[in-house]
Design a protein around this motif. Structure first.
Motif, PDB file in Angstrom:
ATOM      1  N   SER A  52       0.828  -1.203   0.000  1.00  0.00           N
ATOM      2  CA  SER A  52       0.000   0.000   0.000  1.00  0.00           C
ATOM      3  C   SER A  52       0.860   1.251   0.000  1.00  0.00           C
ATOM      4  N   GLY A  53       0.306   2.327  -0.547  1.00  0.00           N
ATOM      5  CA  GLY A  53       0.926   3.633  -0.455  1.00  0.00           C
ATOM      6  C   GLY A  53       1.992   3.928  -1.486  1.00  0.00           C
ATOM      7  N   LYS A  54       2.248   3.009  -2.415  1.00  0.00           N
ATOM      8  CA  LYS A  54       3.238   3.287  -3.451  1.00  0.00           C
ATOM      9  C   LYS A  54       2.687   2.846  -4.798  1.00  0.00           C
ATOM     10  N   CYS A  55       3.230   3.434  -5.849  1.00  0.00           N
ATOM     11  CA  CYS A  55       2.799   3.104  -7.204  1.00  0.00           C
ATOM     12  C   CYS A  55       3.365   1.740  -7.604  1.00  0.00           C
ATOM     13  N   ILE A  56       2.515   0.920  -8.206  1.00  0.00           N
ATOM     14  CA  ILE A  56       2.925  -0.397  -8.689  1.00  0.00           C
ATOM     15  C   ILE A  56       2.637  -0.458 -10.185  1.00  0.00           C
ATOM     16  N   ASN A  57       3.688  -0.589 -10.999  1.00  0.00           N
ATOM     17  CA  ASN A  57       3.509  -0.871 -12.420  1.00  0.00           C
ATOM     18  C   ASN A  57       3.191  -2.349 -12.558  1.00  0.00           C
ATOM     19  N   LEU A  58       2.100  -2.656 -13.237  1.00  0.00           N
ATOM     20  CA  LEU A  58       1.609  -4.027 -13.299  1.00  0.00           C
ATOM     21  C   LEU A  58       2.420  -4.893 -14.256  1.00  0.00           C
TER      22      LEU A  58
END
Length: 118
Positions: A52-58
């Motif tokens: 949670s709380g961070k950007c995740i590139n899929l």
């Protein structure tokens, strides 16, 4: 006697702290989406207990040079913002926790799950 009571109280407090759950750094549950492989096969990818709380590139779709993923489904206990662009850029939509699957028309490349206490 006072030292024994102090030690017992300190030990009890320490045990209580250990029994409490730690800060939630992850959403609990699964986030899924679909994508098409380079060979044209539809696949489903899953993020299990995502950070949670961070950007995740899929996976397989997190680069703007490949076709986007689609049909996201947030089955976690945390709301998520899905982005059409990589690195949490571009058009965005909010998906609620334990929501219904989104339509296949909703394209996604990156996500950000709400941080704890947000």
């Amino acid at each position: 006697m006072k030292i024994r009571n102090t030690v017992a109280a300190a030990f009890g407090a320490f045990a209580l702290v250990l029994a409490l759950p730690g800060s939630a750094l992850s959403a609990t549950g699964d986030f899924t989406y679909k994508y098409v492989t380079g060979l044209g096969h539809e696949e489903r990818a899953t993020l299990h207990d995502p950070h949670s709380g961070k950007c995740i590139n899929l996976y397989a779709v997190g680069d703007d040079d490949v076709p986007a993923g689609y049909g996201p489904h947030n089955q976690t206990d945390t709301p998520v913002t899905v982005y059409r662009g990589s690195s949490c850029t571009g058009d965005q939509w909010r998906l609620r926790a334990h929501g219904n699957p989104a339509t296949d028309q909703l394209e996604v490349r990156s996500v950000r799950f709400d941080a704890p206490n947000s």
